[in-house]
Motif scaffolding. Structure first.
Motif, PDB file in Angstrom:
ATOM      1  N   LYS A  99       0.846  -1.190   0.000  1.00 13.37           N
ATOM      2  CA  LYS A  99       0.000   0.000   0.000  1.00 13.37           C
ATOM      3  C   LYS A  99       0.880   1.236   0.000  1.00 13.37           C
ATOM      4  O   LYS A  99       1.899   1.296   0.689  1.00 13.37           O
ATOM      5  CB  LYS A  99      -0.900   0.008   1.232  1.00 13.37           C
TER       6      LYS A  99
ATOM      7  N   ASP B 196     -14.282  -9.644   7.727  1.00 16.93           N
ATOM      8  CA  ASP B 196     -13.660  -8.504   8.393  1.00 16.93           C
ATOM      9  C   ASP B 196     -12.169  -8.399   8.098  1.00 16.93           C
ATOM     10  O   ASP B 196     -11.608  -7.304   8.084  1.00 16.93           O
ATOM     11  CB  ASP B 196     -13.852  -8.599   9.912  1.00 16.93           C
ATOM     12  N   THR B 197     -11.495  -9.530   7.881  1.00 11.61           N
ATOM     13  CA  THR B 197     -10.040  -9.515   7.741  1.00 11.61           C
ATOM     14  C   THR B 197      -9.558  -9.742   6.318  1.00 11.61           C
ATOM     15  O   THR B 197      -8.361  -9.736   6.059  1.00 11.61           O
ATOM     16  CB  THR B 197      -9.408 -10.584   8.642  1.00 11.61           C
ATOM     17  N   ASN B 198     -10.487  -9.975   5.388  1.00  9.63           N
ATOM     18  CA  ASN B 198     -10.130 -10.201   3.980  1.00  9.63           C
ATOM     19  C   ASN B 198      -9.183 -11.384   3.810  1.00  9.63           C
ATOM     20  O   ASN B 198      -8.309 -11.385   2.940  1.00  9.63           O
ATOM     21  CB  ASN B 198      -9.491  -8.938   3.377  1.00  9.63           C
ATOM     22  N   GLN B 199      -9.325 -12.404   4.656  1.00  6.65           N
ATOM     23  CA  GLN B 199      -8.493 -13.601   4.542  1.00  6.65           C
ATOM     24  C   GLN B 199      -9.295 -14.718   3.874  1.00  6.65           C
ATOM     25  O   GLN B 199     -10.486 -14.865   4.089  1.00  6.65           O
ATOM     26  CB  GLN B 199      -8.011 -14.060   5.921  1.00  6.65           C
TER      27      GLN B 199
ATOM     28  N   SER C 279      -4.527  -4.844  13.324  1.00  4.74           N
ATOM     29  CA  SER C 279      -5.087  -3.532  13.053  1.00  4.74           C
ATOM     30  C   SER C 279      -4.839  -3.186  11.599  1.00  4.74           C
ATOM     31  O   SER C 279      -3.792  -3.494  11.045  1.00  4.74           O
ATOM     32  CB  SER C 279      -4.450  -2.481  13.961  1.00  4.74           C
ATOM     33  N   GLN C 280      -5.809  -2.583  10.976  1.00  2.00           N
ATOM     34  CA  GLN C 280      -5.654  -2.102   9.612  1.00  2.00           C
ATOM     35  C   GLN C 280      -5.807  -0.592   9.554  1.00  2.00           C
ATOM     36  O   GLN C 280      -6.173  -0.029   8.530  1.00  2.00           O
ATOM     37  CB  GLN C 280      -6.670  -2.789   8.695  1.00  2.00           C
TER      38      GLN C 280
ATOM     39  N   ASP D 258      -7.275   4.173   6.750  1.00  3.31           N
ATOM     40  CA  ASP D 258      -7.916   2.859   6.836  1.00  3.31           C
ATOM     41  C   ASP D 258      -7.385   2.003   5.693  1.00  3.31           C
ATOM     42  O   ASP D 258      -7.707   2.221   4.526  1.00  3.31           O
ATOM     43  CB  ASP D 258      -9.436   3.001   6.736  1.00  3.31           C
TER      44      ASP D 258
ATOM     45  N   SER E 158      -7.985  -1.109   5.120  1.00  2.00           N
ATOM     46  CA  SER E 158      -8.873  -2.208   4.735  1.00  2.00           C
ATOM     47  C   SER E 158      -9.698  -1.895   3.498  1.00  2.00           C
ATOM     48  O   SER E 158     -10.259  -2.798   2.881  1.00  2.00           O
ATOM     49  CB  SER E 158      -9.816  -2.552   5.891  1.00  2.00           C
TER      50      SER E 158
END
Length: 298
Positions: free
Chosen positions: A7, A41-44, A60-61, A75, A77
């Motif tokens: 990112k 929630d975690t994009n896993q 934490s994201q 953010d 995420s």
């Protein structure tokens, strides 16, 4: 070893100013009864679950970047990089004072709050519900400029600061008019002040005088100091800050740097080890003497 850029955070430096610090938001453990909620929630995607178990995620994201003119909350995420402005100031420079954001610290007791130096003051902001205005402040924390702040890990509302007047000050944010205690820490600017995260009797400080100091501040810590001296250490070389209070003392000085020190931290793996780095490129490792360890632990 390769590093992958996941990112990139873009911002207008002319508007927000240079970056002084970046912090991950404090992590919290979240429990899930439904693995689908965890995945969402975690994009896993590649997680295995056993039927009937509960699921947790720690991480934490969200990060916060402290700039000379602004505090931004990011953010990570969301697909598109965006930020929320927590606070924004006009960059003001006078003859003797610099009104810019400087060192900052997350409040371990109120994880949504960030304390930051601004000119001669300390300001506390709510990152989760930003209004642009501090929720608490110490209007005059330094005669020239606050360089760094750090929260006491065990006592809520207690914070220490260091700045250009060369002193280290201990504050109760509920009583901002006067510091709880002041020590003459350095002959020049104080650049770093850090509580030991396991034992708040101990702090380190560093300055542009090239000195790293280890202090015992038991009288204002969460735990009293036992009147004990390890026999195998001989006499105690700590220098009391005043004759009537031997609980507070300068334990040792590290004068191995030959230039201004800009970083000083406690080890995350060993509570008795700390490190410092200076503009001469020198990295120095220090440790708490055994006599001081025994006083805290026994």
């Amino acid at each position: 070893c390769s590093v992958e850029v996941v990112k990139t955070l873009d911002f207008d430096e002319s508007k927000h100013g240079r970056v002084s610090e970046i912090h991950w938001a404090p992590t919290e453990e979240v429990l899930y009864d439904d693995p689908g909620d965890l995945l969402e929630d975690t994009n896993q995607e590649d997680l295995d679950f056993d039927e009937g178990e509960r699921f947790s995620y720690r991480g934490s994201q969200v990060i916060v970047s402290v700039h000379s003119k602004s505090i931004l909350c990011w953010d990570l995420s969301v697909p598109e990089t965006s930020f929320t402005i927590v606070a924004a100031k006009t960059d003001v420079q006078t003859e003797n004072r610099s009104f810019v954001f400087s060192g900052s610290s997350w409040d371990p007791h109120h994880p949504s709050e960030l304390a930051v130096g601004y000119g001669t003051s300390i300001e506390v902001y709510n990152v989760e519900e930003p209004t642009g205005e501090p929720i608490r402040s110490i209007p005059v924390a330094d005669s020239s400029m606050v360089r760094q702040v750090d929260y006491n890990p065990n006592k809520p509302y207690f914070i220490l600061s260091g700045g250009d007047d060369g002193t280290i000050k201990f504050w109760d944010l509920r009583k901002p008019s006067l510091p709880v205690q002041i020590i003459a820490g350095h002959s020049l600017w104080v650049t770093q002040v850090k509580y030991n995260k396991s034992h708040d009797q101990l702090i380190i400080s560093s300055g542009t005088d090239g000195v790293v100091s280890l202090w015992r501040m038991s009288s204002i810590s969460s735990a009293p100091l036992l009147d004990f001296l390890a026999e195998d250490e001989g006499s105690n070389d700590a220098i009391p800050l005043n004759e009537s209070d031997s609980d507070d003392a300068l334990i040792k000085k590290n004068e191995e740097h030959t230039d201004s020190i800009y970083g000083a931290v406690w080890s995350r793996n060993d509570a008795w080890v700390f490190a410092s780095v200076s503009y001469d490129g020198r990295l120095c490792i220090g440790h708490v003497p055994s006599a001081e360890k025994y006083k805290i632990l026994l």
